[in-house]
Design an enzyme around this catalytic site. Structure first.
Site, short mmCIF file in Angstrom:
data_model
loop_
_atom_site.label_atom_id
_atom_site.label_comp_id
_atom_site.label_asym_id
_atom_site.label_seq_id
_atom_site.Cartn_x
_atom_site.Cartn_y
_atom_site.Cartn_z
N THR A 71 31.72 33.71 32.72
CA THR A 71 33.09 33.36 32.51
C THR A 71 34.13 33.52 33.68
O THR A 71 33.95 32.98 34.90
CB THR A 71 33.65 33.44 31.22
OG1 THR A 71 33.67 35.00 30.74
CG2 THR A 71 32.88 32.79 30.07
N LYS A 126 26.23 38.94 31.10
CA LYS A 126 27.51 38.80 31.59
C LYS A 126 28.70 39.40 30.60
O LYS A 126 28.54 40.21 29.80
CB LYS A 126 27.51 37.16 31.32
CG LYS A 126 27.91 36.55 29.93
CD LYS A 126 29.37 36.74 29.20
CE LYS A 126 30.37 36.22 30.04
NZ LYS A 126 31.49 36.18 29.09
N THR A 153 32.26 39.53 23.82
CA THR A 153 31.98 38.59 24.94
C THR A 153 31.22 39.48 25.95
O THR A 153 31.26 39.16 27.11
CB THR A 153 33.06 37.96 25.58
OG1 THR A 153 34.06 37.45 24.55
CG2 THR A 153 32.72 36.90 26.35
N GLU A 170 37.30 42.17 34.93
CA GLU A 170 38.44 41.64 35.26
C GLU A 170 39.40 42.42 36.06
O GLU A 170 40.04 43.42 35.56
CB GLU A 170 39.13 40.92 33.99
CG GLU A 170 38.31 39.78 33.66
CD GLU A 170 38.84 39.32 32.21
OE1 GLU A 170 38.28 38.24 31.82
OE2 GLU A 170 39.57 39.80 31.66
N ASN A 204 44.63 37.31 33.10
CA ASN A 204 44.69 37.18 31.32
C ASN A 204 45.83 36.65 30.97
O ASN A 204 45.95 36.34 29.81
CB ASN A 204 44.26 38.44 30.75
CG ASN A 204 42.74 38.65 30.85
OD1 ASN A 204 41.94 37.99 30.24
ND2 ASN A 204 42.55 39.52 31.47
N THR A 259 42.87 30.78 29.54
CA THR A 259 41.74 31.24 30.70
C THR A 259 40.54 30.91 29.86
O THR A 259 40.27 31.12 28.86
CB THR A 259 41.87 32.74 31.10
OG1 THR A 259 42.13 33.56 29.74
CG2 THR A 259 43.10 32.93 31.82
#
Lengths: 398, 398
Positions: free
Chosen positions: A149, A171, A188, A271, A393, A398
């Site tokens: 993602t 991931k 996630t 991120e 974010n 997103t």
């Protein structure tokens, strides 16, 4: 084994396109040439993806699996009361195409919460996904890309174990603070830990409990445990190999090594991450150490100080003090790199400029000696908090 | 009362300069013409400022106070084993200059942890600080400015109560997640709630417990509870006034109003804050509501979504789900403004564009109906997380 093949008995497929409604669809498929034996671990978030609910249902009926279907872009979570039915229908169609039982299919999703799976599109493109299946290294890379993602690069870790192979594809860049339980949900982060060994179910559960879950529960990017976190640990569903004690020990080590390397990749691709920090808590009972490590790791002030390489250790000490654990703060020592910045709960008056040099690196260690009791070190990994994290974010859905 | 005077019986002093070592020194003084009666509340952080430790010691001996000495720029926390002694020595010098007992002096500090109070400088400048004392409104403003750190403006709230006055002066922009207890420590929010009423000690404690502490514990800017948080509630130390039941009720309301207005000012002047969000938890026992509200409030993903006016309610639902409370997530409803975005734990399929309009405002409400049991609404305030917050807090020893 062929030079371009990483593991025996598995094929990898992927497919991506932009659908008629202008949405990006990314599908992935891990396919077992024969069958696999799967031990799962899911998020402990009460909110659970329909993909997890359906996988749990299927795994209750059988540990024998034929394939794992993945999608990214849509979490398949909290997306209406038909979410489970839609997921099952997709499994049914895939099962008929592969000529297996739908219980032999697992699913994993990552993406935005609240968006239903595009059932028609997925079913339409299943033939193309299936026809993409291949055992080449290239197909592993393409699969690893299909589950991303906000990650910027695929995460693949490979190790050999005698003549056999262990392959981990993962991931996860944000909503990362895994809280996994065996057979229970966690999210996630998606991890597919595959081996072409055939292992006993009991041994797989032991490895999951003693190595895999503790490893993946020991880091946090943003403290937000996702409703989709999934680990599937898969071995071949053949007559289990008999391993000697020494071989089992070696296997533990190889898998620990695979997990650590995967986590390293997840952390550094987090991120907006520019720094990874290892937090080591010493001389503290584990249950307290965990709370303290997480409070420090998730403190906005600590994370922003890491970002700026600011030796503002007072924020670390204040985070320890507000963790909710009762202890004598006048016993706490804090080290940044090799410098003891706090001794007995107060400043050790180390030159800021010296400590700052340690913090300018992209990886460094903070040691917190609680001086409470003799206990095994507790290790936890965290990251800095950058403006880029906020940028990523705060963008509209997103 | 003179038009430029806000309260009777109090004088306010302030002094700032750059010391020889090129450090900024900012001192403040609240002085009672006669004496005051003080009820305190401090941080619950185990790490405590020496200013709090010394104030607690003094308050143990007497509730009668003559003055409150403040400094900003240095937290007087974890700054070496002489920290308490240094703080006491400063009190002693001030006491001799004012011809009072040192126990009648309270202290409050805010700033960087680990830096010792500049004793010599403070003692040197005490005469100038004392000579600046005045009862004018202008001196209140100057005092309010002297306690600021990263705040951008002074916070002064004033209300009249019949012929008497209530004046609240506060500071605090970061490290803000107050966790206050009566007589127990809580940090880097400083609140001076002053009245020229003379109130009974019992009534003051009641007001503190029922109005002041719950109000100031009901908001968070960054989840980082500081080791310096202090509220001093001061009334005149004269023969207490007899208040009727109706008058007491009215007093409660006025003070609640003063607290709410002060919190509003603290929130909107929070570090990098562009939005304030009211979180309302309904139909949920208070102890659960508190945990849920704080988990949502401190979630980085929720705060960044607020910042970008991103109606990504999945992050709110996921935060509720990982809060650690056990409940049926399929009962949860979430409203953003007047729009029900989640019904029974799943998407209510409201148009994102409509919800985004609500979130573009600088103040809006999120209602979370847990549908567990009939209970009083629980209200908590939080803010967004902006790149400016990261900017402010990643700077070298801010």
């Amino acid at each position: 084994m062929r030079y371009d093949k990483l593991i025996n008995g598995y094929k990898f497929g992927s497919f991506s396109c932009v659908t008629k409604n202008n949405k990006k669809l990314k599908l992935g498929l891990i396919y077992l040439e024969s069958f696999g034996r799967c031990i799962p671990s899911f998020t402990t978030n009460l909110l659970k993806s329909n993909s997890i609910i359906v996988s749990q249902k299927h795994l209750k009926k059988t540990n024998r699996i034929k394939c794992i279907l993945t999608n990214s872009g849509c979490a398949n979570t909290a997306c209406g009361k038909d979410g489970i039915k839609i997921t099952e229908e997709i499994c049914e169609v895939l099962a008929s195409k592969l000529n297996v039982r739908k219980e032999e299919i697992l699913v994993a999703s990552t993406g935005v919460i609240g968006v239903p799976l595009p059932k028609k599109d997925i079913i339409n493109y299943l033939p193309q996904l299936i026809s993409s299946l291949s055992d080449s290294k290239n197909s592993v890379v393409k699969f690893a890309k299909s589950i991303l993602t906000t990650d910027t690069e695929p995460k693949i870790v490979y190790r050999s174990f005698d003549s056999k192979n262990i392959l981990c594809i993962a991931k996860g860049a944000g909503m990362i603070a895994p809280q996994l339980n065996l057979y229970k949900p966690h999210a996630t982060m998606l991890v597919f830990l595959l081996t072409d060994l055939s292992l006993e179910k009991n041994l797989m559960e032991e490895i999951m409990n003693n190595v895999v879950i503790p490893s993946f529960n020991s880091f946090s990017i943003d403290g937000d445990t996702s409703p989709n976190d999934t680990i599937f640990f898969v071995s071949l569903d053949e007559k289990p190999v008999k391993l000697t004690r020494a071989e089992i020990k070696k296997l533990y080590n190889v898998i620990k090594n695979v997990c650590d390397e995967t986590i390293r990749k997840l952390l550094f691709d987090g991120e907006g991450v520019t720094k990874v920090v290892k937090i080591v808590i010493t001389n503290c009972p584990k249950k307290y150490a965990e709370v303290i490590a997480k409070t420090v790791s998730n403190s906005l002030l600590v994370k922003t100080a890491f970002h700026g390489a600011d030796p503002n250790w007072g924020r670390i000490l204040a985070a320890i003090g507000r963790s909710g654990i009762k202890f004598d703060i006048n016993k706490v020592d804090i080290y940044i790199g090799r410098y003891c910045v706090v001794k007995n709960g107060t400043s050790n008056f180390v030159d800021d400029a010296v400590v700052r040099k340690v913090m300018l690196k992209n990886f460094f260690e903070i040691k917190i000696n609680m001086n409470l009791t003799k206990a095994k070190e507790f290790i936890f990994y965290t990251t800095d908090l950058s403006k880029k994290y906020v940028d990523i974010n705060s963008k509209y859905k997103t």
